[in-house]
Design a protein around this motif. Structure first.
Motif, PDB file in Angstrom:
ATOM      1  N   LEU A  67       0.829  -1.207   0.000  1.00  0.00           N
ATOM      2  CA  LEU A  67       0.000   0.000   0.000  1.00  0.00           C
ATOM      3  C   LEU A  67       0.863   1.257   0.000  1.00  0.00           C
ATOM      4  O   LEU A  67       0.561   2.234  -0.691  1.00  0.00           O
ATOM      5  CB  LEU A  67      -0.928  -0.005   1.212  1.00  0.00           C
ATOM      6  N   ALA A  68       1.942   1.235   0.779  1.00  0.00           N
ATOM      7  CA  ALA A  68       2.823   2.398   0.845  1.00  0.00           C
ATOM      8  C   ALA A  68       3.415   2.714  -0.517  1.00  0.00           C
ATOM      9  O   ALA A  68       3.511   3.883  -0.916  1.00  0.00           O
ATOM     10  CB  ALA A  68       3.929   2.158   1.868  1.00  0.00           C
ATOM     11  N   SER A  69       3.811   1.686  -1.256  1.00  0.00           N
ATOM     12  CA  SER A  69       4.378   1.898  -2.587  1.00  0.00           C
ATOM     13  C   SER A  69       3.353   2.532  -3.516  1.00  0.00           C
ATOM     14  O   SER A  69       3.657   3.495  -4.243  1.00  0.00           O
ATOM     15  CB  SER A  69       4.861   0.565  -3.156  1.00  0.00           C
ATOM     16  N   ARG A  70       2.137   2.032  -3.489  1.00  0.00           N
ATOM     17  CA  ARG A  70       1.107   2.560  -4.383  1.00  0.00           C
ATOM     18  C   ARG A  70       0.742   3.996  -4.030  1.00  0.00           C
ATOM     19  O   ARG A  70       0.577   4.841  -4.909  1.00  0.00           O
ATOM     20  CB  ARG A  70      -0.130   1.658  -4.349  1.00  0.00           C
ATOM     21  N   PHE A  71       0.627   4.269  -2.738  1.00  0.00           N
ATOM     22  CA  PHE A  71       0.253   5.627  -2.344  1.00  0.00           C
ATOM     23  C   PHE A  71       1.384   6.625  -2.575  1.00  0.00           C
ATOM     24  O   PHE A  71       1.161   7.741  -3.041  1.00  0.00           O
ATOM     25  CB  PHE A  71      -0.203   5.651  -0.885  1.00  0.00           C
ATOM     26  N   SER A  72       2.619   6.246  -2.247  1.00  0.00           N
ATOM     27  CA  SER A  72       3.727   7.182  -2.456  1.00  0.00           C
ATOM     28  C   SER A  72       3.939   7.439  -3.940  1.00  0.00           C
ATOM     29  O   SER A  72       4.282   8.556  -4.345  1.00  0.00           O
ATOM     30  CB  SER A  72       5.007   6.650  -1.799  1.00  0.00           C
ATOM     31  N   THR A  73       3.735   6.425  -4.778  1.00  0.00           N
ATOM     32  CA  THR A  73       3.820   6.612  -6.226  1.00  0.00           C
ATOM     33  C   THR A  73       2.744   7.584  -6.706  1.00  0.00           C
ATOM     34  O   THR A  73       2.983   8.374  -7.632  1.00  0.00           O
ATOM     35  CB  THR A  73       3.668   5.261  -6.957  1.00  0.00           C
ATOM     36  N   ALA A  74       1.581   7.541  -6.069  1.00  0.00           N
ATOM     37  CA  ALA A  74       0.485   8.438  -6.434  1.00  0.00           C
ATOM     38  C   ALA A  74       0.642   9.831  -5.830  1.00  0.00           C
ATOM     39  O   ALA A  74      -0.215  10.695  -6.055  1.00  0.00           O
ATOM     40  CB  ALA A  74      -0.847   7.828  -5.992  1.00  0.00           C
ATOM     41  N   GLY A  75       1.715  10.056  -5.064  1.00  0.00           N
ATOM     42  CA  GLY A  75       1.986  11.388  -4.548  1.00  0.00           C
ATOM     43  C   GLY A  75       1.613  11.635  -3.106  1.00  0.00           C
ATOM     44  O   GLY A  75       1.640  12.788  -2.648  1.00  0.00           O
ATOM     45  N   PRO A 226      -6.397 -14.310   9.062  1.00  0.00           N
ATOM     46  CA  PRO A 226      -5.391 -13.630   8.249  1.00  0.00           C
ATOM     47  C   PRO A 226      -5.552 -13.810   6.740  1.00  0.00           C
ATOM     48  O   PRO A 226      -4.693 -13.351   5.976  1.00  0.00           O
ATOM     49  CB  PRO A 226      -4.087 -14.277   8.717  1.00  0.00           C
ATOM     50  N   GLU A 227      -6.656 -14.459   6.309  1.00  0.00           N
ATOM     51  CA  GLU A 227      -6.759 -14.846   4.899  1.00  0.00           C
ATOM     52  C   GLU A 227      -7.520 -13.839   4.051  1.00  0.00           C
ATOM     53  O   GLU A 227      -8.398 -14.185   3.254  1.00  0.00           O
ATOM     54  CB  GLU A 227      -7.390 -16.241   4.798  1.00  0.00           C
ATOM     55  N   ILE A 228      -7.164 -12.571   4.188  1.00  0.00           N
ATOM     56  CA  ILE A 228      -7.793 -11.508   3.399  1.00  0.00           C
ATOM     57  C   ILE A 228      -7.398 -11.660   1.928  1.00  0.00           C
ATOM     58  O   ILE A 228      -6.208 -11.749   1.608  1.00  0.00           O
ATOM     59  CB  ILE A 228      -7.350 -10.126   3.915  1.00  0.00           C
ATOM     60  N   PRO A 229      -8.352 -11.673   1.008  1.00  0.00           N
ATOM     61  CA  PRO A 229      -8.003 -11.768  -0.414  1.00  0.00           C
ATOM     62  C   PRO A 229      -7.267 -10.515  -0.896  1.00  0.00           C
ATOM     63  O   PRO A 229      -7.535  -9.401  -0.431  1.00  0.00           O
ATOM     64  CB  PRO A 229      -9.370 -11.896  -1.106  1.00  0.00           C
ATOM     65  N   GLN A 230      -6.364 -10.710  -1.841  1.00  0.00           N
ATOM     66  CA  GLN A 230      -5.621  -9.587  -2.394  1.00  0.00           C
ATOM     67  C   GLN A 230      -6.555  -8.538  -2.987  1.00  0.00           C
ATOM     68  O   GLN A 230      -6.284  -7.337  -2.903  1.00  0.00           O
ATOM     69  CB  GLN A 230      -4.645 -10.069  -3.473  1.00  0.00           C
ATOM     70  N   GLU A 231      -7.668  -8.967  -3.580  1.00  0.00           N
ATOM     71  CA  GLU A 231      -8.560  -7.976  -4.195  1.00  0.00           C
ATOM     72  C   GLU A 231      -9.147  -7.012  -3.171  1.00  0.00           C
ATOM     73  O   GLU A 231      -9.498  -5.881  -3.514  1.00  0.00           O
ATOM     74  CB  GLU A 231      -9.687  -8.651  -4.991  1.00  0.00           C
ATOM     75  N   GLU A 232      -9.233  -7.454  -1.898  1.00  0.00           N
ATOM     76  CA  GLU A 232      -9.728  -6.532  -0.877  1.00  0.00           C
ATOM     77  C   GLU A 232      -8.682  -5.461  -0.572  1.00  0.00           C
ATOM     78  O   GLU A 232      -9.032  -4.308  -0.258  1.00  0.00           O
ATOM     79  CB  GLU A 232     -10.098  -7.288   0.398  1.00  0.00           C
ATOM     80  N   ILE A 233      -7.404  -5.807  -0.642  1.00  0.00           N
ATOM     81  CA  ILE A 233      -6.361  -4.799  -0.452  1.00  0.00           C
ATOM     82  C   ILE A 233      -6.382  -3.822  -1.613  1.00  0.00           C
ATOM     83  O   ILE A 233      -6.266  -2.593  -1.425  1.00  0.00           O
ATOM     84  CB  ILE A 233      -4.983  -5.472  -0.322  1.00  0.00           C
ATOM     85  N   ASP A 234      -6.578  -4.342  -2.827  1.00  0.00           N
ATOM     86  CA  ASP A 234      -6.682  -3.458  -3.992  1.00  0.00           C
ATOM     87  C   ASP A 234      -7.897  -2.547  -3.869  1.00  0.00           C
ATOM     88  O   ASP A 234      -7.826  -1.353  -4.174  1.00  0.00           O
ATOM     89  CB  ASP A 234      -6.777  -4.289  -5.277  1.00  0.00           C
ATOM     90  N   TRP A 235      -9.010  -3.115  -3.434  1.00  0.00           N
ATOM     91  CA  TRP A 235     -10.221  -2.320  -3.270  1.00  0.00           C
ATOM     92  C   TRP A 235     -10.026  -1.279  -2.163  1.00  0.00           C
ATOM     93  O   TRP A 235     -10.520  -0.148  -2.276  1.00  0.00           O
ATOM     94  CB  TRP A 235     -11.416  -3.204  -2.956  1.00  0.00           C
ATOM     95  N   SER A 236      -9.312  -1.637  -1.104  1.00  0.00           N
ATOM     96  CA  SER A 236      -9.033  -0.681  -0.031  1.00  0.00           C
ATOM     97  C   SER A 236      -8.270   0.522  -0.565  1.00  0.00           C
ATOM     98  O   SER A 236      -8.575   1.677  -0.232  1.00  0.00           O
ATOM     99  CB  SER A 236      -8.224  -1.353   1.089  1.00  0.00           C
ATOM    100  N   PHE A 237      -7.261   0.256  -1.403  1.00  0.00           N
ATOM    101  CA  PHE A 237      -6.504   1.347  -2.008  1.00  0.00           C
ATOM    102  C   PHE A 237      -7.424   2.242  -2.823  1.00  0.00           C
ATOM    103  O   PHE A 237      -7.397   3.484  -2.688  1.00  0.00           O
ATOM    104  CB  PHE A 237      -5.393   0.787  -2.902  1.00  0.00           C
ATOM    105  N   GLU A 238      -8.255   1.653  -3.671  1.00  0.00           N
ATOM    106  CA  GLU A 238      -9.142   2.444  -4.516  1.00  0.00           C
ATOM    107  C   GLU A 238     -10.172   3.204  -3.684  1.00  0.00           C
ATOM    108  O   GLU A 238     -10.506   4.353  -3.993  1.00  0.00           O
ATOM    109  CB  GLU A 238      -9.849   1.539  -5.530  1.00  0.00           C
ATOM    110  N   PHE A 239     -10.677   2.569  -2.631  1.00  0.00           N
ATOM    111  CA  PHE A 239     -11.664   3.223  -1.763  1.00  0.00           C
ATOM    112  C   PHE A 239     -11.057   4.463  -1.105  1.00  0.00           C
ATOM    113  O   PHE A 239     -11.645   5.550  -1.130  1.00  0.00           O
ATOM    114  CB  PHE A 239     -12.144   2.229  -0.705  1.00  0.00           C
ATOM    115  N   LEU A 240      -9.867   4.295  -0.521  1.00  0.00           N
ATOM    116  CA  LEU A 240      -9.213   5.422   0.135  1.00  0.00           C
ATOM    117  C   LEU A 240      -8.886   6.524  -0.868  1.00  0.00           C
ATOM    118  O   LEU A 240      -9.192   7.702  -0.642  1.00  0.00           O
ATOM    119  CB  LEU A 240      -7.941   4.957   0.836  1.00  0.00           C
ATOM    120  N   ARG A 241      -8.287   6.148  -1.979  1.00  0.00           N
ATOM    121  CA  ARG A 241      -7.860   7.153  -2.941  1.00  0.00           C
ATOM    122  C   ARG A 241      -9.052   7.898  -3.548  1.00  0.00           C
ATOM    123  O   ARG A 241      -8.990   9.123  -3.719  1.00  0.00           O
ATOM    124  CB  ARG A 241      -7.028   6.493  -4.050  1.00  0.00           C
TER     125      ARG A 241
END
Length: 258
Positions: A67-75, A226-241
């Motif tokens: 998440l840090a990589s994606r957000f820092s890349t986005a500014g 601990p078995e959160i699907p990767q798509e939920e992390i992707d969706w979390s990024f999109e939701f926050l952004r």
């Protein structure tokens, strides 16, 4: 607040991406430690993303570096702080084993919220960051401390929480968590695991129902804690952004409309 001394050092996260680690020393208090990812475009004043880790990890626990990589890349600047007995301030074996006696202290939550406040203000003092609204992501222990943190501030504009309920290891904290949850009005996404071995489903719903936000979503997936699907992390990024950029839209579609 006690006098503080902050030491910054260059480091790398597990993805070999550059971070700046900090140690904030205080008289008669434990140090506050963590890492910051600065925005790639060098622009300051963007909202800061605050990431809380789970009980078994530290400031670099998965999916924080992703998440840090994606957000820092986005500014966006990103802040991750070690838990109370984790990472650079590990006590004994660290992790859940060390967390259990820590949570027996009456001031454990308030102390951690104070740690977060100090880490946030210290990071915002950096020229590359500056004063700005916050977004929060934190699951499991990241929600145990994240819910009180968000409740204590007026500048958190969107959040992702979850992997937490009132029935399980947090039963003794249920009243506090529900009271703090009732003060959170920002848009939020709440993640749930249907076969969670730590928290009962009914306790999940108690926390979710206590949140008064008009825009709140509950995403439930099969699997253990601990078995959160990767798509939920992707969706979390999109939701926050999307909320940070003012692009979030709720469209109601009635499939039964004639």
């Amino acid at each position: 607040m006690a006098d503080t001394k902050t030491t910054w050092s260059n480091a790398s996260d597990p993805r070999d991406e550059a971070t700046r680690e900090f140690v904030i020393e205080r008289s008669e208090c434990r140090p506050v430690t963590g890492a910051v990812w600065l925005p790639r475009n060098g622009t300051s004043g963007q909202p800061m993303i605050v990431l809380g880790h789970g009980a078994s990890g530290d400031r670099y626990q998965i999916p924080i570096p992703h998440l840090a990589s994606r957000f820092s890349t986005a500014g966006y600047p990103v802040l991750s702080m070690d838990g109370p007995v984790h990472g650079l301030r590990q006590v004994g074996p660290g992790g859940r084993e060390a967390l259990m006696p820590e949570m027996m202290r009456p001031t454990a939550i308030d102390d951690m919220v104070e740690d977060w406040q100090l880490a946030i203000s210290t990071t915002q003092a950096l020229e590359a960051v500056g004063q700005s609204p916050l977004a929060y992501f934190g699951l499991s222990m990241g929600s145990i401390f994240g819910i009180p943190l968000i409740a204590s501030r007026s500048d958190v504009v969107v959040a992702v929480l979850g992997l937490l309920g009132t029935r399980g290891p947090t039963e003794g904290l249920a009243e506090r968590l529900l009271g703090d949850a009732a003060q959170i009005h920002c848009p939020l996404l709440y993640l749930m695991q249907l076969e969670d071995e730590l928290f009962e489903r009914s306790g999940y719903f108690e926390v979710f129902d206590a949140l008064p936000a008009e825009d709140k979503r509950l995403h439930a997936n099969p699997g253990l804690h601990p078995e959160i699907p990767q798509e939920e992390i992707d969706w979390s990024f999109e939701f926050l952004r999307s909320h940070l950029e003012g692009a979030a839209q709720r469209r109601i579609v009635n499939p039964l409309a004639e």
